[in-house]
Design an enzyme around this catalytic site. Structure first.
Site, PDB file in Angstrom:
ATOM      1  N   GLU A  40     -10.671   9.891   3.442  1.00 26.64           N
ATOM      2  CA  GLU A  40      -9.296   9.485   3.727  1.00 26.64           C
ATOM      3  C   GLU A  40      -8.510  10.596   4.431  1.00 26.64           C
ATOM      4  O   GLU A  40      -8.578  11.756   4.027  1.00 26.64           O
ATOM      5  CB  GLU A  40      -8.585   9.102   2.421  1.00 26.64           C
ATOM      6  CG  GLU A  40      -7.182   8.543   2.636  1.00 26.64           C
ATOM      7  CD  GLU A  40      -6.475   8.183   1.331  1.00 26.64           C
ATOM      8  OE1 GLU A  40      -5.464   7.475   1.382  1.00 26.64           O
ATOM      9  OE2 GLU A  40      -6.945   8.624   0.259  1.00 26.64           O
ATOM     10  N   LYS A 113      -3.813   0.238   4.408  1.00 25.37           N
ATOM     11  CA  LYS A 113      -3.862   0.393   2.955  1.00 25.37           C
ATOM     12  C   LYS A 113      -2.782  -0.462   2.290  1.00 25.37           C
ATOM     13  O   LYS A 113      -1.600  -0.364   2.617  1.00 25.37           O
ATOM     14  CB  LYS A 113      -3.664   1.868   2.603  1.00 25.37           C
ATOM     15  CG  LYS A 113      -3.849   2.215   1.129  1.00 25.37           C
ATOM     16  CD  LYS A 113      -3.786   3.737   0.979  1.00 25.37           C
ATOM     17  CE  LYS A 113      -3.986   4.199  -0.454  1.00 25.37           C
ATOM     18  NZ  LYS A 113      -3.986   5.676  -0.547  1.00 25.37           N
ATOM     19  N   CYS A 150      -8.808   4.234  -0.835  1.00 31.38           N
ATOM     20  CA  CYS A 150      -8.445   5.028  -2.011  1.00 31.38           C
ATOM     21  C   CYS A 150      -7.815   4.209  -3.145  1.00 31.38           C
ATOM     22  O   CYS A 150      -8.525   3.591  -3.915  1.00 31.38           O
ATOM     23  CB  CYS A 150      -7.553   6.195  -1.604  1.00 31.38           C
ATOM     24  SG  CYS A 150      -7.467   7.519  -2.852  1.00 31.38           S
TER      25      CYS A 150
END
Length: 292
Positions: A40, A113, A150
């Site tokens: 990331e 995300k 994540c």
């Protein structure tokens, strides 16, 4: 699918970070990887430890500089490459975005995300607008890639929706670690939970999971904490949650693993979880809480 994963320490020197990434990408490709996954926000330090408007200077458009640089590498090496970038969509509108590059260097697709944390040393809500592209796998020459990022890895709904949309594999570029004041027992619990929940996504959906984390210590610019010790431990598991590889907790590393799609097919025949889902009884999942 022959997968290469790159676990790397970063510094404040972005050019050096990118050069090292390219070197590691080349290593993976030389060993036969046709899909390579990076961690990331791989171009820079993890800047979300503080809330600092100057950090928005790190953001870039997509397409932009990084997709051009890495696109040339993908085309040269004939690989599919998963990037993780700080996207500038417009002035004041930014995302934490994964980009998939095809073997010809073109952008196969992107994922913004969806779940954005806001915890001490992880002040991502200050920087990132939640994604608006949904949970849609990206079609590539090596398969349909269910790319998430994540904090998404803690949410079974995200993994399930990717699987229901035909993802052949789940992929999580990651930046997670310990604050130094945590006890050793707490550190173990956190790491074990992180691995366990993602192995659960693999098992529940009958698909492999690829997770690539940062490694090394990054100081807190505000000096309010002792910084983050990113815990590495990047891994790949198969469709029964079996470990195919685990990287170390404190060292940079690259690894190549072959993923056999026929095994996914066989496991889903043995454990037909998608067949037996009670979709007629799941309305409550769209509610925030059922006891209000």
């Amino acid at each position: 699918m022959k997968v290469g994963i790159v676990q790397q320490k970063n510094t404040a020197d972005q050019e050096a970070n990118i050069s090292k990434l390219i070197e590691n990408i080349r290593k993976c490709a030389q060993d036969g990887a046709n899909l390579i996954v990076l961690q990331e926000l791989h171009n820079s330090l993890y800047f979300c430890q503080t809330e600092d408007t100057n950090q928005f200077d790190l953001a870039e458009t997509i397409p932009g500089k990084s997709t051009e640089i890495f696109g040339r590498i993908a085309k040269e090496l004939q690989i599919v490459l998963v990037l993780s970038l700080f996207e500038k969509r417009a002035a004041g509108l930014y995302h934490n975005t994964a980009v998939v590059l095809e073997k010809d260097g073109s952008i196969a697709g992107k994922y913004r995300k969806m779940h954005i944390p806001d915890d001490p040393a992880y002040y991502e809500k200050f920087y990132f607008t939640p994604g608006d592209l949904g949970f849609e796998p990206i079609n590539t020459s090596v398969g349909r890639l269910g790319v998430l990022v994540c904090w998404d890895q803690w949410y079974p709904e995200a993994a399930r929706l990717m699987a229901l949309s035909g993802a052949d594999v789940l992929i999580y570029p990651t930046a997670i670690g310990w604050e130094s004041s945590d006890t050793e027992e707490e550190k173990f619990r956190q790491l074990d939970a992180w691995r366990t929940v993602q192995r659960g996504h693999a098992i529940a959906n009958g698909v492999p999971v690829i997770t690539v984390n940062r490694v090394g210590h990054e100081p807190d610019p505000s000096q309010q904490t002792n910084g983050i010790q990113f815990w590495g431990n990047s891994f790949i598991v198969g469709p029964q949650g079996e470990f195919l590889c685990e990287l170390p907790d404190s060292e940079e590393a690259v690894k190549i693993i072959h993923i056999d799609s026929s095994r996914t097919e066989q496991v889903r025949r043995w454990w037909p979880f998608l067949r037996d889902r009670r979709i007629d009884a799941f309305d409550g999942l769209t509610k925030r809480y059922l006891l209000d």
